[in-house]
Design a protein around this motif. Structure first.
Motif, PDB file in Angstrom:
ATOM      1  N   SER A   1       0.870  -1.297   0.058  1.00  0.00           N
ATOM      2  CA  SER A   1      -0.013  -0.133  -0.007  1.00  0.00           C
ATOM      3  C   SER A   1       0.899   1.025  -0.047  1.00  0.00           C
ATOM      4  O   SER A   1       1.427   1.421   0.998  1.00  0.00           O
ATOM      5  N   ASN A   2       0.923   2.007  -1.343  1.00  0.00           N
ATOM      6  CA  ASN A   2       1.709   3.065  -1.362  1.00  0.00           C
ATOM      7  C   ASN A   2       3.303   2.742  -1.133  1.00  0.00           C
ATOM      8  O   ASN A   2       4.199   3.378  -0.504  1.00  0.00           O
ATOM      9  N   GLY A   3       3.440   1.297  -1.384  1.00  0.00           N
ATOM     10  CA  GLY A   3       4.898   1.111  -1.234  1.00  0.00           C
ATOM     11  C   GLY A   3       5.130   0.271  -0.104  1.00  0.00           C
ATOM     12  O   GLY A   3       6.319  -0.417   0.120  1.00  0.00           O
ATOM     13  N   TYR A   4       4.309   0.377   1.089  1.00  0.00           N
ATOM     14  CA  TYR A   4       4.413  -0.256   2.368  1.00  0.00           C
ATOM     15  C   TYR A   4       4.051  -1.483   2.236  1.00  0.00           C
ATOM     16  O   TYR A   4       2.941  -1.724   1.546  1.00  0.00           O
ATOM     17  N   VAL A   5       4.654  -2.450   3.226  1.00  0.00           N
ATOM     18  CA  VAL A   5       4.062  -3.893   3.084  1.00  0.00           C
ATOM     19  C   VAL A   5       2.936  -3.868   4.001  1.00  0.00           C
ATOM     20  O   VAL A   5       2.912  -3.534   5.033  1.00  0.00           O
ATOM     21  N   MET A   6       1.845  -4.483   3.623  1.00  0.00           N
ATOM     22  CA  MET A   6       0.451  -4.310   4.343  1.00  0.00           C
ATOM     23  C   MET A   6       0.731  -5.531   5.336  1.00  0.00           C
ATOM     24  O   MET A   6       0.843  -6.523   4.802  1.00  0.00           O
ATOM     25  N   VAL A   7       0.349  -5.311   6.475  1.00  0.00           N
ATOM     26  CA  VAL A   7       0.335  -6.492   7.656  1.00  0.00           C
ATOM     27  C   VAL A   7      -0.866  -6.357   8.473  1.00  0.00           C
ATOM     28  O   VAL A   7      -1.435  -5.383   8.738  1.00  0.00           O
ATOM     29  N   ASP A   8      -1.321  -7.415   8.926  1.00  0.00           N
ATOM     30  CA  ASP A   8      -2.426  -7.586  10.004  1.00  0.00           C
ATOM     31  C   ASP A   8      -1.665  -7.270  11.453  1.00  0.00           C
ATOM     32  O   ASP A   8      -0.704  -6.950  11.394  1.00  0.00           O
TER      33      ASP A   8
ATOM     34  N   THR B   1       1.981 -10.840   6.492  1.00  0.00           N
ATOM     35  CA  THR B   1       1.375 -10.008   5.121  1.00  0.00           C
ATOM     36  C   THR B   1       0.513 -11.084   4.351  1.00  0.00           C
ATOM     37  O   THR B   1       0.032 -12.178   5.146  1.00  0.00           O
ATOM     38  N   SER B   2       0.263 -10.640   3.060  1.00  0.00           N
ATOM     39  CA  SER B   2      -0.767 -11.298   2.446  1.00  0.00           C
ATOM     40  C   SER B   2      -0.164 -12.793   1.944  1.00  0.00           C
ATOM     41  O   SER B   2      -1.204 -13.748   1.530  1.00  0.00           O
ATOM     42  N   ALA B   3       1.075 -12.973   1.943  1.00  0.00           N
ATOM     43  CA  ALA B   3       1.654 -14.278   1.558  1.00  0.00           C
ATOM     44  C   ALA B   3       1.817 -15.227   2.841  1.00  0.00           C
ATOM     45  O   ALA B   3       2.395 -14.765   3.750  1.00  0.00           O
ATOM     46  N   PRO B   4       1.585 -16.665   2.891  1.00  0.00           N
ATOM     47  CA  PRO B   4       1.574 -17.369   3.791  1.00  0.00           C
ATOM     48  C   PRO B   4       3.128 -17.650   4.192  1.00  0.00           C
ATOM     49  O   PRO B   4       3.898 -17.865   3.370  1.00  0.00           O
ATOM     50  N   GLY B   5       3.468 -17.570   5.612  1.00  0.00           N
ATOM     51  CA  GLY B   5       4.720 -17.621   6.011  1.00  0.00           C
ATOM     52  C   GLY B   5       5.641 -16.619   5.821  1.00  0.00           C
ATOM     53  O   GLY B   5       6.960 -16.556   6.217  1.00  0.00           O
ATOM     54  N   VAL B   6       5.006 -15.369   5.570  1.00  0.00           N
ATOM     55  CA  VAL B   6       5.645 -14.092   5.410  1.00  0.00           C
ATOM     56  C   VAL B   6       5.225 -13.070   6.138  1.00  0.00           C
ATOM     57  O   VAL B   6       4.079 -12.650   6.276  1.00  0.00           O
TER      58      VAL B   6
END
Length: 833
Positions: free
Chosen positions: A342-349, A354-359
């Protein structure tokens, strides 16, 4: 892995050009040509996607549709593998590496950094390093021997150019590939460049790493006039260091105030006056139009910057310029991957996934959901990177801990050091304490009567520590708000959070219903409710009905009650009910499997994993709890369970998880009576198997600060010696499941001893250095005394000679007696208190 391999490229091979890894005690201010470039020996071009599989470029991900089976694609082969890969050489990665080992990670850990030195404290760059102090071991986050002792491999001078999250492979600029089990991205940011004519001239710098600091330090020697573009925290620190070095400094800020992120005109005005008193010239609402100078002379002499032209047309003499106009996230290598940005930043919960499993991702590079402020945030603070690195590491190990910390920001503008906590931008009014001119000052940022942030100079560390808890737990100040202006008003007098801890104990959970009724009559309502097993069921109903849970709980327990013939004695009625429960179950709770026709082989008794089915409870819970609304409830719900396959305790948190009835039932799935509960492919048993005491769960998730804790203890600690096998088994369960709240005097004495030692050591420092140490976030968090808490226990004593069937005695006699005893226990305990 040998030392030679550990300190070469991440692909396990030697760099194309020799690179020198400086030892932890080496000086950074060497001539720039003597410092290997971060890209030394690394190709400048990014590798195509075909580097993964030898196939045509970009087909490994771009052509994949959701309908295709990833398992059918060719699996790339990597040059080496690491169980945990940490991308980035800053605080987040250093903290994550240490936490992984301290939390028991046994696999291989690889930390990859583009810099040629191990992780170090970046705040020192704009202060001590610029002023010529050589980096001692204190500048580096861990000692030189730490990584070898902890079996943490370093890949320095290594740049990652692609991440294939489906294949779990990363590629380096040198062409090497590394497969990973789990990955954390903490690559930080890169300074935003100045894009005007002449910005490329020698003498124009940004400050992000040791190479930058060394270059600026070298240029300071012959310089007389310096321009700092940007009046941010970093820009002001740089300007003060240049002033201290004897340069004439002009600060150019495009906005109307300095330090705009303080969100307080009073503070911005004060720091402008302070900078000017130190000799700085401050230009506001200005920017740079052009940088003038020479790019190089025919005689071969190096070019240099000579002047800066502002947007208003002013021409400023300049021998040295430092651009500090912000940073951009270093995530270009993630473009085209499955990791959402999002605007270059990694989106995390909130678990930093992140949106990728294990990342996972941590630090400056993230945009994350902040449950403290209930919104998406991005923070570029050293303390935030430290805390997120630790949390991400724990969650890589399956801890599922949310990031709900209050970040500290420490800054030194000249000889004024201050801390900022929380989110200043959230405030709608401010309250001051003390004197800013006197160096004893606090500014509270409030939204309504809830503290959202704190600016602090020279205030007691206890005050800052307590304020952190007020911000983190969104404590409404109420009537005490009017006293906040009083410098001597002690913050720990503010009412703390209330936590209600509910044990598991089957039918004895009706005691907790009586407890809640009495507490609500006394005007005591929990902010946090933590439950195990039957306590989880009660807790879910309390969280779903904040401030008026009694009626719902009484109705819930009426639905579980087994009615018995009134013409018999209470003991006989209890025996009848217990026998009925064992053979026929409880209609709204569980039903016996032997009443289910074994129509298929998997239903035959030899395949049973429990004696009863809890499907009726799932239906009943859904009728009492709106699970979709729990995240917005003012009552935070915590329940625990045990992962059957890993034996790990897992906490389900309403502020983090989208809870369902299954999460609650999982906490009460006690074998062999009840089978495990499946949630997202994982299988869980009753949390009481590991711990029937939810206090640790509350302290870990919600912090120890200023808690008013009410503990419901369903298993009495004192009993007479059992005289039958049934009573032996019942007493065993009492001991196993009883609440354990120990006042660990040894631990407290040890902590107090360390605090006295640190206090003695700091007292030996010079006054200025002592004040600087006391402003460090780590000092405040370790030495600051948080608001005092209290613990009140409501113990179910039961009746004399109570039979071993008490935990499955759902008779109307027992349920009513338990409710009355819980109600009376509260009234008695509060009257004594």
């Amino acid at each position: 892995m040998t030392e030679d391999v550990r300190k070469t490229a991440a692909d396990g091979s030697a760099p194309e050009q020799p690179s020198r890894v400086k030892p932890a005690g080496a000086a950074p201010d060497m001539p720039e040509h003597d410092v290997p470039s971060l890209e030394a020996g690394l190709p400048e071009t990014f590798l195509p996607a075909s580097a993964f599989s030898g196939q045509e470029a970009d087909k490994h991900d771009a052509s994949l549709t959701p309908e295709e089976d990833v398992a059918d694609l060719p699996v790339p082969r990597a040059d080496r593998h690491a169980d945990f890969v940490l991308l980035g050489g800053g605080m987040a990665s250093a903290a994550a590496a240490a936490t992984l080992r301290s939390e028991g990670a046994e696999g291989s850990i690889l930390l990859i950094s583009a810099e040629m030195v191990p992780p170090y404290h970046h705040p020192a760059l704009s202060k001590r390093v610029l002023l010529g102090e050589k980096p001692s071991g204190q500048v580096f986050i861990h000692p030189e021997t730490f990584y070898e002792e902890q079996r943490i491999d370093l890949a320095l001078g290594t740049r990652v150019v692609t991440v294939n999250s489906r294949a779990k492979i990363i590629t380096t600029a040198a062409g090497g590939t590394i497969s990973y089990g789990q990955l954390m991205i903490a690559t930080g940011g890169t300074p935003k460049p100045l894009r005007v004519p002449g910005a490329h001239l020698p003498g124009v710098f940004t400050l992000r790493d040791m190479n930058d600091a060394s270059s600026i330090r070298a240029a300071m020697g012959p310089a007389r006039h310096a321009v700092v573009l940007g009046g941010s925290f970093l820009g002001m620190e740089i300007a003060m260091a240049l002033l201290e070095a004897g340069l004439q400094v002009t600060i150019i800020e495009q906005g109307p105030v300095l330090l705009r992120h303080l969100e307080a005109e009073r503070l911005s005005t004060y720091f402008r006056a302070y900078a000017e008193s130190r000799g700085a010239r401050v230009l506001l609402n200005e920017t740079v139009r052009e940088v003038h100078g020479t790019a190089g002379l025919p005689e071969g002499e190096p070019g240099r910057v000579e002047a800066v032209e502002t947007s208003s047309g002013a021409r400023l003499p300049c021998d040295l310029m430092v651009v500090s106009i912000g940073v951009s996230p270093a995530t270009s290598f993630l473009e085209g991957s499955d990791i959402k940005l999002s605007n270059g930043y990694v989106m995390v919960d909130s678990l930093l996934r992140t949106s990728a499993p294990g990342v996972f991702a941590a630090g400056d590079v993230t945009t994350f959901y902040d449950p403290v402020f209930a919104r998406q945030r991005h923070i570029e603070h050293w303390d935030n990177a430290l805390k997120q690195g630790r949390i991400a590491a724990r969650n890589m190990l399956g801890r599922r801990m949310p990031y709900d910390e209050v970040s500290y920001f420490f800054c030194e503008v000249g000889d004024i050091g201050f801390n900022v906590l929380g989110a200043p931008e959230d405030a709608d009014h401010w309250v001051e304490r003390g004197s800013l001119d006197g160096g004893d000052y606090a500014l509270f940022y409030l939204k309504g009567d809830v503290p959202r942030a704190l600016f602090s100079v020279g205030r007691p560390v206890d005050e800052t520590r307590v304020a952190e808890g007020l911000i983190r737990y969104r404590v409404a100040l109420g009537d005490t708000l009017s006293r906040l202006r009083e410098p001597d008003f002690v913050l720990d007098q503010i009412p703390p959070q209330t936590a209600l801890l509910l044990q598991g104990g089957g039918a004895m959970g009706a005691f907790e219903c009586g407890v809640v009724k009495a507490l609500e009559e006394e005007g005591i309502f929990p902010d946090i409710v933590a439950g195990v097993s039957i306590g989880a069921l009660n807790g879910a109903i309390i969280a779903a009905h904040p401030h008026h849970a009694t009626e719902a709980l009484e109705s819930f327990w009426a639905d579980l009650t087994v009615n018995t013939p009134p013409m018999m004695t209470d003991d006989v009625r209890r025996w009848i009910a217990a026998g009925r429960v064992l053979t026929m179950g409880v209609p709204n709770f569980f039903s016996p499997r032997w009443f289910t026709p074994p129509l298929t082989p998997d239903l035959w008794p030899m395949h049973w994993t429990s004696f009863y089915d809890t499907a009726p409870m799932r239906r009943l819970l859904n009728s009492y709890v709106d699970f979709r609304a729990l995240k917005n409830s003012p009552v935070r719900l915590l329940v625990n369970a045990v992962d059957v396959t890993t034996a790990r305790q897992v906490v389900f948190d309403s502020y983090v998880d989208d809870l369902t009835a299954d999460h609650i039932i999982a906490s009460g799935s006690l074998p062999p009576g009840f089978s495990w509960t499946e949630i997202d492919g994982q299988f869980y048993w009753d949390g009481g198997i590991i711990s029937n005491s939810p206090l640790d769960m509350v302290l870990e998730r919600c912090g120890p600060d200023g808690k008013r804790v009410f503990i419901v203890d369903l298993f009495s600690g004192q009993r007479e010696l059992p005289d039958s096998m049934a009573e032996v088994l019942a007493r065993r369960d009492e001991i196993v499941y009883s609440e354990r709240v120990h006042n660990d005097l040894y631990h407290r004495e040890k902590v107090d001893t360390y605090r006295r030692l640190i206090g003695f050591m700091t007292s030996r420092l010079e006054e200025d250095e002592r004040a600087r140490v006391k402003r460090l976030p780590v000092y405040i968090q370790l030495m600051g005394q948080s608001a005092a808490g209290s613990i009140t226990r409501f113990v179910r004593e039961g009746r004399p000679g109570e039979h071993a069937t008490k935990d499955y005695d759902f008779s109307d006699v027992a349920i009513c007696a338990n409710q009355k005893e819980g109600y009376a226990a509260v009234k008695k305990a509060l009257a004594q208190k």
